[in-house]
Design an enzyme around this catalytic site. Sequence first.
Site: not given
Ligand code: NI
Length: 174
Positions: A100, A145
Amino acid sequence: MALRKIVTLPDPILHRKARKVTGFDPDLQTLLDDMLETMRDAPGVGLAAPQVNVPLRAIVVEYGENDDEGQEVPPKLFIVVNPEITRFSKEMETGTEGCLSIPGYVGDVERSLSITVKGQNRHGQPLKIKANGWLARIFQHEVDHLDGVLFPDRAERVWRLDEQGAPEAEMAGD
Ligand code: NI
């Protein structure tokens, strides 16, 4: 609950290591609820706190895999604070991932086929999850992340999607 803005490249927060969560306070509960709402709205199957501009180690994952007969299984929700992957299978699999925070791009990434994640639930109690296949991939992507690692950093190749979602042009990993 409220939607939060999803941070995209080249925001530097996406390349920073996130901090361990130490307080399971109302602010954390609000953050986790907002992450869940933001992930569902996007829609996505996972979201890490740095993607909503909060440098803390927390992820949400919601994914339902089809069973052997191809029947859709209701999605299962995981909220994991301070997640750590404690076991990676030696067996690997390549799959095409998106993010995203990197709209319009996908890449082929090799990941472990099965993993074990340890962490805490939203109230600070310990939890352990064993995941296989696509769910294992999502956990590996989201935990990355928290260390400032994005899928192009691991991808064998990355390419841009055109409006129809078909491969358009290849791009070097960033
Ligand atoms: Ni991601």
